[in-house]
Enzyme design. Structure first.
Site, PDB file in Angstrom:
ATOM      1  CE  LYS A  91      71.673 -55.168-106.903  1.00  0.00           C
ATOM      2  NZ  LYS A  91      71.532 -55.387-105.455  1.00  0.00           N
ATOM      3  CG  ASP A 119      72.997 -54.124-102.123  1.00  0.00           C
ATOM      4  OD1 ASP A 119      72.123 -53.239-102.018  1.00  0.00           O
ATOM      5  OD2 ASP A 119      73.109 -54.839-103.144  1.00  0.00           O
ATOM      6  CB  ILE A 137      67.127 -58.761 -96.529  1.00  0.00           C
ATOM      7  CG1 ILE A 137      66.957 -59.904 -97.541  1.00  0.00           C
ATOM      8  CG2 ILE A 137      68.411 -58.910 -95.744  1.00  0.00           C
ATOM      9  CD1 ILE A 137      67.829 -59.749 -98.758  1.00  0.00           C
TER      10      ILE A 137
END
Length: 280
Positions: free
Chosen positions: A70, A106, A222
């Site tokens: 990422k 995200d 999460i």
């Protein structure tokens, strides 16, 4: 439609076999009857630059990016949008006017799911406690601060990581809390968010007493395997509103799908049931 018109997208990572993204996007491709394909590509760090460079040649409309790529993809695309720049990571790549754009969904996925699920929480309600300082913490932090939360209490096992995050995001509203004092930080909080892997299947538990947390607070984890972590179970048992991590996964996928396949997909119960079946 001919095969030549088939739209191809996918997800890259190392490892990648565990990814739920092909299952998720495959559901939408079928639902909307799109002549498309979504593949999982195993790409190592050494292979990453050449793979990103070859997207156009391979006629790949775009990709999702997962660990460990990422941050590295930031330097490999033509342009990074504002969300990815603030979060410091790319999870979605698409093409616009021939340019390769790096984005990050995200934070959008996190906040959209939170707002659609909660019956109690609003940004102005009070302080937010964030547990963890990794990539997901960045996304949650940026989205919550942009939404107007008055204070974020950030705690992490390695304090230096939390301090670096505060410095990079550059917000006066972030207050670093020692890991040993994490339970004290719950006093007066309106929302608690676990953005670590603690409590995930085959991971160490998150050790956190909720005794100091107001009953009016919401608790968001999460982690989605298991769907109800010990943190959420304990919160539910004492009357707190709980929000599981599956919705964030589903909502963060929608913007990329729209960019690649031209359809704005619904995140609905059918999709959730489809993914839950894959998880079982």
């Amino acid at each position: 439609m001919t095969n030549k018109e088939k739209i191809i997208a996918g997800v890259i990572g190392d490892p990648i076999s565990h990814s739920l993204s092909p299952c998720l996007h495959g559901y939408w491709l079928s639902k909307y009857n799109i002549n498309g394909e979504y593949e999982a590509f195993h790409v190592t760090s050494a292979e990453l630059p050449s793979f990103i460079k070859s997207l156009n040649e391979k006629s790949i409309a775009g990709i999702n990016v997962t660990v460990p790529h990422k941050e590295d993809v930031l330097k490999l695309v033509d342009k990074v949008d504002e969300k990815a720049r603030k979060i410091g990571a790319v999870n979605t790549v698409y093409f616009e006017k021939g340019k390769m754009i790096g984005s990050n969904t995200d934070g959008v996925g996190f906040l959209t799911h939170l707002k659609q699920t909660t019956k109690r929480w609003k940004a102005e309600n009070g302080p937010v406690v964030i547990i963890g300082a990794g990539g997901a913490a960045r996304a949650a932090l940026v989205s919550l601060l942009d939404d107007g939360v008055p204070e974020v209490r950030l705690t992490n096992r390695t304090k230096e990581r939390a301090e670096n995050l505060k410095k990079e995001i550059d917000y006066k509203r972030i207050h670093i809390i020692d890991w040993e004092a994490r339970e004290d930080a719950l006093d007066g909080a309106a929302l608690v968010v676990n953005v670590t892997t603690l409590g995930m299947t085959r991971q160490r538990p998150l050790e956190l007493s909720l005794d100091n947390l107001p009953k009016s607070a919401s608790v968001y984890d999460i982690v989605y395997s298991p769907l109800e972590t010990e943190l959420l179970k304990n919160a539910r048992n004492r009357g707190n509103e709980t929000i599981d991590g599956l919705g964030m996964l589903l909502h963060q996928a929608a913007p990329g799908f729209k960019k690649w396949f031209g359809v704005d997909p619904n995140v609905d119960q059918g999709l959730r049931d489809h993914i839950l079946k894959a998880l079982s």
